[in-house]
Design an enzyme around this catalytic site. Structure first.
Site, short mmCIF file in Angstrom:
data_model
loop_
_atom_site.label_atom_id
_atom_site.label_comp_id
_atom_site.label_asym_id
_atom_site.label_seq_id
_atom_site.Cartn_x
_atom_site.Cartn_y
_atom_site.Cartn_z
N TYR A 155 -3.32 8.46 50.96
CA TYR A 155 -4.35 7.79 51.67
C TYR A 155 -4.25 7.00 52.92
O TYR A 155 -4.72 6.17 52.96
CB TYR A 155 -4.64 6.05 50.72
CG TYR A 155 -4.86 6.64 48.60
CD1 TYR A 155 -5.73 7.76 48.78
CD2 TYR A 155 -3.95 5.90 48.17
CE1 TYR A 155 -5.59 8.49 47.66
CE2 TYR A 155 -4.48 6.41 46.76
CZ TYR A 155 -4.93 7.68 46.21
OH TYR A 155 -5.28 7.98 45.04
N SER B 246 -0.68 6.81 56.75
CA SER B 246 -0.22 7.20 56.80
C SER B 246 0.00 5.36 57.82
O SER B 246 -0.18 4.71 58.44
CB SER B 246 0.07 8.22 58.59
OG SER B 246 -1.53 8.61 58.87
N ASP C 205 1.73 -2.58 46.86
CA ASP C 205 0.68 -0.85 46.20
C ASP C 205 0.43 -1.47 44.70
O ASP C 205 0.52 -1.32 43.55
CB ASP C 205 1.06 -0.11 46.03
CG ASP C 205 1.86 0.62 47.41
OD1 ASP C 205 0.95 0.34 47.92
OD2 ASP C 205 2.69 1.19 47.10
#
Length: 360
Positions: A35, A37, A168
């Site tokens: 998704y 860098s 996350d």
């Protein structure tokens, strides 16, 4: 992005063009995934080391565009010491018409819990403090009606002072492929989510905390299954096979039939499994690693458990403002998700600077 448009500069890193405001200097790549860098950078405005994430093809499809909007909305909402929050969000675009790139800025976190566990077996006091912080962050996330779904050591950032932030969250929608084989993605997953037993709830995250806590106490992965079936066998060997009451709740007929075909196993005595552990830690583990998610302890309840007596402070375990996620059920076009995302970028207000952080 603040109202005054900053001056941007361009540079190529790992075959990707980065176009960022001048305040961010010394960009160096630290990783990349499906998704986006990530580069480490120095924020000259605050003196902080930050992580800058460039989303990869944020609007290439409806799925991507909705995911981009979801990630930005979630990060903007999170304002808690134990949850990663957003320091900045920017785009080099000057208008919606040229809007194609999204960059997210968060704290640069040195190590994750994986690095910590590998290096040393932790003292009980360390385990108390780390698990307390995970639960404090989870109470906040869950109060906003968000489920992390993918809690594991690599999603828990820890600094030198043992201070922890959850990363996350709420994004994880793993493909079957990523969950296949001998993978950590699955080792910490609640059985009901791994095997699609039923509609799951927030306590899937509590199961993961139990797996993580057991690993901190023993220095070994609790359920290192080689595949879904092996994983289930390891779990049932410890917690016992489901009784009639839980079987009734499993909506998947094939899952029910499979479980009923297994040899009945009793729950093991956790004190014999976690020999030498603090009895209060063992008691908490027994309340987290419960097969029936309706009977699993919640984050708020776990914070009040005697194991955390020296850290628990009911006046300093905040909940979140309500989080509107009605967008999840909306079917929009790419350009509509893009426009909503652009509005979120433009309306971003940076958090007040934390003096302690700037001095450290």
């Amino acid at each position: 992005m603040s109202q005054e448009r900053p001056t941007f500069y361009r540079q190529e890193l790992n075959k990707t063009i980065w176009e960022v405001p001048e305040r961010y200097q010394n960009l160096s790549p630290v990783g990349s995934g499906a998704y986006g860098s990530v580069c480490a950078a120095f924020d000259t405005k605050t003196g902080l080391r930050v992580a800058v994430k460039k989303l990869s093809r944020p609007f290439q499809s409806i799925i991507h565009a909705k995911r981009t909007y979801r990630e930005l909305r979630l990060l903007k909402h999170m304002k808690h010491e134990n949850v990663i929050g957003l320091l900045d969000v920017f785009t080099p675009a000057r208008s919606l018409e040229e809007f194609n790139d999204v960059y997210l800025v968060t704290h640069l976190m040195g190590a994750d819990l994986n690095n910590i566990v590998k290096c040393q077996k932790l003292t009980d006091d360390h385990v108390q403090f780390l698990i307390y912080q995970i639960l404090r962050g989870l109470k906040y996330i869950h109060s906003a009606d968000i489920i992390h779904r993918d809690l594991k050591p690599s999603n828990l950032a820890v600094n030198e002072d043992c201070e922890l932030k959850i990363l996350d969250f709420g994004l994880a929608r793993h493909t079957d492929d990523e969950m296949t084989g001998y993978v950590a993605t699955r080792w910490y997953r609640a059985p009901e989510i791994m095997l699609n037993w039923m509609h799951y709830n927030q306590t899937v995250d509590i199961w993961s905390v139990g797996c993580i806590m057991a690993e901190l106490l023993t220095g070994r992965t609790l359920f290192p299954g080689t595949d879904h079936i092996d994983q289930l066998k390891l779990i049932l060997r410890l917690v016992g096979t489901p009784g009639a009451e839980l079987l009734k709740k499993i909506s998947s007929e094939s899952a029910r039939n499979y479980i009923q075909s297994l040899t009945q196993m009793p729950k093991m005595n956790f004190a014999n499994v976690f020999i030498g552990a603090n009895p209060l830690a063992v008691d908490l583990l027994e309340k987290m690693l419960v097969l029936d998610s309706d009977k699993r302890i919640t984050a708020a309840q776990a914070l009040a458990h005697a194991y955390f007596a020296q850290y628990h402070d009911p006046d300093d375990e905040p909940v979140a403002d309500p989080y509107d996620q009605s967008f999840e059920s909306r079917d929009l076009l790419i350009d509509e998700w893009k426009s909503l995302t652009y509005d979120e970028v433009i309306s971003f207000v940076p958090p007040p600077l934390d003096q302690e952080e700037m001095e450290s």
